[in-house]
Design an enzyme around this catalytic site. Structure first.
Site, short mmCIF file in Angstrom:
data_model
loop_
_atom_site.label_atom_id
_atom_site.label_comp_id
_atom_site.label_asym_id
_atom_site.label_seq_id
_atom_site.Cartn_x
_atom_site.Cartn_y
_atom_site.Cartn_z
N GLN A 1 0.88 -1.17 0.00
CA GLN A 1 0.00 0.00 0.00
C GLN A 1 0.92 1.22 0.00
O GLN A 1 1.37 1.67 1.05
CB GLN A 1 -0.92 0.01 1.22
CG GLN A 1 -1.94 1.14 1.19
CD GLN A 1 -2.73 1.26 2.49
OE1 GLN A 1 -2.28 0.81 3.54
NE2 GLN A 1 -3.90 1.88 2.42
N GLY B 1 -15.69 2.96 18.07
CA GLY B 1 -16.90 2.85 17.30
C GLY B 1 -17.88 1.94 18.01
O GLY B 1 -17.50 0.90 18.55
N GLU C 1 -19.11 5.82 14.77
CA GLU C 1 -17.90 6.32 15.41
C GLU C 1 -18.26 7.30 16.52
O GLU C 1 -19.32 7.93 16.52
CB GLU C 1 -16.99 6.98 14.38
CG GLU C 1 -16.51 6.05 13.28
CD GLU C 1 -15.77 4.84 13.82
OE1 GLU C 1 -15.03 4.98 14.82
OE2 GLU C 1 -15.95 3.74 13.25
N HIS D 1 35.69 -17.88 42.77
CA HIS D 1 35.74 -16.45 43.07
C HIS D 1 36.59 -15.69 42.04
O HIS D 1 37.64 -16.17 41.62
CB HIS D 1 36.38 -16.17 44.44
CG HIS D 1 36.23 -17.26 45.44
ND1 HIS D 1 35.17 -17.35 46.30
CD2 HIS D 1 37.01 -18.34 45.71
CE1 HIS D 1 35.31 -18.43 47.06
NE2 HIS D 1 36.41 -19.05 46.71
N ALA E 1 40.90 -18.56 43.20
CA ALA E 1 40.46 -17.18 43.13
C ALA E 1 41.48 -16.31 42.41
O ALA E 1 42.69 -16.48 42.57
CB ALA E 1 40.22 -16.64 44.54
N TYR F 1 43.62 -12.50 24.58
CA TYR F 1 43.44 -11.53 23.50
C TYR F 1 44.67 -10.65 23.38
O TYR F 1 45.13 -10.07 24.37
CB TYR F 1 42.19 -10.68 23.79
CG TYR F 1 41.82 -9.70 22.72
CD1 TYR F 1 41.66 -10.09 21.40
CD2 TYR F 1 41.56 -8.36 23.05
CE1 TYR F 1 41.28 -9.17 20.42
CE2 TYR F 1 41.18 -7.45 22.09
CZ TYR F 1 41.05 -7.86 20.77
OH TYR F 1 40.67 -6.95 19.81
N SER G 1 45.52 -19.91 43.21
CA SER G 1 44.95 -18.56 43.22
C SER G 1 45.90 -17.54 42.61
O SER G 1 47.13 -17.69 42.64
CB SER G 1 44.61 -18.14 44.65
OG SER G 1 43.59 -18.96 45.16
N ARG H 1 56.94 -17.40 38.84
CA ARG H 1 56.94 -16.22 39.70
C ARG H 1 58.34 -15.98 40.23
O ARG H 1 59.17 -16.88 40.30
CB ARG H 1 55.96 -16.40 40.86
CG ARG H 1 56.32 -17.52 41.80
CD ARG H 1 55.21 -17.80 42.80
NE ARG H 1 55.60 -18.83 43.75
CZ ARG H 1 54.76 -19.62 44.39
NH1 ARG H 1 53.46 -19.50 44.15
NH2 ARG H 1 55.18 -20.52 45.26
#
EC number: 2.7.7.23
Length: 460
Positions: free
Chosen positions: A73, A140, A155, A363, A380, A387, A405, A440
């Protein structure tokens, strides 16, 4: 195949919505209003459905692609004009045609089937779907004669004082004899205040020809709601939410506060599940039997199996197996799999990772692009460094490994079965099966050096 047909009116812009999105594409309970209407229409098993599109037609067509024919339409010249656009697809066919607006998301398939049965059994040329309104202002009115036959639709602006007292209103949904509909549409004109082709004018044409027009009254007034603005959209959302939640409760799900629980229409929930307040379940989510979702949990397009407990956490596009516990305050991001009896605790984020059966991450941890074996303890503060600014890299941890941890694992790294990753380590290389990985600096104590710092009592 049935001889039922349907025309869905979806060409309007919806100016009062104040939105760039076509009105019928605004969502209620997770799917568009247009999809709600199409699902209701499908209950009558139409041989053809024609959706009338106009404003941003390509967006509307994309929603029902493969489910409907479409007619354009290009100018919005009224409801009668919109229905005319379906003539090439439907004219000449034997049967009955439903005309329904695409902004009526609360209509049910059951009501449309009842409308068809009423129409056919009464041998009407047209049947109007009506409702009894406590406050009919703005609608209506359906005017009947002393025998209860429908005479006309008046209406609000044209109604006299007597007609304004009538509480039966026109919902804007109709069922017509298909051939007579398109014949009558040739006789309507734009001689009215709006300069438009009104679909309601065909009712007068049928009555003047002595043909039978009926009205089927909805049992639930809410189904008649047409959404024209954001206020009505919120009303539709509230009604739909109540329907959805009550359906689940009838099926054996416990809701602690259903008025504060938001569940999309396609969500599945197993019996004996418990849903606390402020839970949001969206999309194609599936919740298993006896699973508990505590206050504040949000789940989107995820599958959670039986006997899980999810505490105030976010889960997206992931799979949670039986007996898993998550949270509080955990975030399970897309592409994750938590296998049976996994525990993910507070402030743990899992992204595109698999945690094997019985593994625990209690955690303050981030696991991204990782495959973690069975019965692994993740301490933890563990971080997978996955990335490099451009690419994502994978971490693999074998069965029964122990990750101490405050460990940082710089992917790509593989940690073997039964290996131990020493707490506080930065791991950049693979750790073999049964080995200890330590990354470490060795601790060194310097006697008396603390006295040189301002915190020390000797400096005050």
């Amino acid at each position: 195949m049935s001889n039922n047909y349907a025309i869905i009116l979806a060409a309007g812009k919806g100016t009062r919505m104040k939105s760039d999105l076509p009105k019928v594409l605004h969502k209620v309970a997770g799917i568009t209003m247009l999809e709600h209407v199409k699902r209701a229409v499908d209950a009558m098993e139409p041989a053809k459905t024609v959706t009338i599109v106009g404003h941003k037609a390509e967006l509307v067509q994309a929603v029902l692609e493969g489910q409907s024919e479409f007619a354009l339409q290009s100018e919005q010249l009224g409801t009668g004009h919109a229905v005319m656009m379906a003539e090439p697809a439907l004219a000449g066919l034997e049967g009955q045609t439903l005309v329904i607006a695409g902004d009526t998301p609360l209509i049910t398939g059951e009501s449309l089937k009842n409308l068809i049965n009423f129409h056919v059994s009464h041998k009407n040329v047209a049947t109007i779907l009506t409702a009894q309104a406590d406050n009919p202002f703005g609608y209506g009115r359906i005017i009947r004669n002393a025998d209860g036959e429908v005479q006309k639709i008046v209406e609000q602006k044209d109604a006299n004082d007597f007609e304004k007292q009538v509480k039966e209103i026109n919902t804007g949904t109709y069922l017509f004899d298909n051939k007579r509909l398109f014949e009558a549409l040739k006789d309507i004109n734009t001689d009215n205040a709006q300069g438009e082709y009104y679909l309601t004018d065909v009712i007068s044409i049928f009555r003047q020809a002595g043909e039978k027009v009926g009205a089927y009254v909805l049992r639930d007034f809410d189904e008649s709601l047409g959404v024209n603005d954001r206020v009505a959209l919120a009303t539709a959302e509230a009604v739909m939410r109540k329907r959805i939640n009550e359906k689940h409760m009838v099926n054996g799900v416990t809701f602690i506060n259903p008025d504060a629980t938001y569940i999309d229409i396609d969500v599945e929930i197993g019996a004996e599940a418990v849903i606390e307040a402020n839970v949001v379940l969206k999309g194609q989510t599936v919740i298993g039997e006896r699973t508990v979702l505590t206050n504040g949990t949000r789940v989107r397009d995820a599958k959670i199996a039986a006997d899980a407990v999810i505490s105030n956490s976010d889960i997206e596009e992931s799979v949670i197996e039986e007996g898993v516990t998550v949270g509080p305050y955990a975030h399970i991001r897309p592409g994750s799999l938590l296998k049976k009896d996994v525990h993910v605790g507070n402030f743990v984020e899992i992204k595109a990772s698999t945690l094997g059966q019985g593994t625990k991450s209690g955690h303050l941890t981030y696991l991204g692009n990782a495959t973690i074996g069975n019965n692994v303890n993740v301490g933890a503060g563990t971080i997978t460094v996955n990335y490099d600014g451009k690419n994502k890299f994978k971490t693999t941890v074998g069965d029964n490994a122990f990750v101490g941890s405050n460990s940082t694992i710089i992917a790509p790294v593989t940690i073997g079965d039964n290996a131990l990753l020493a707490a506080g380590s930065v791991i950049t290389k693979d750790i073999p099966e049964d080995a200890i990985g330590i990354g470490r600096g060795r601790q060194e104590n310097k006697e008396g050096y603390a006295t040189r710092f301002p915190f020390h009592p000797s400096q005050k």
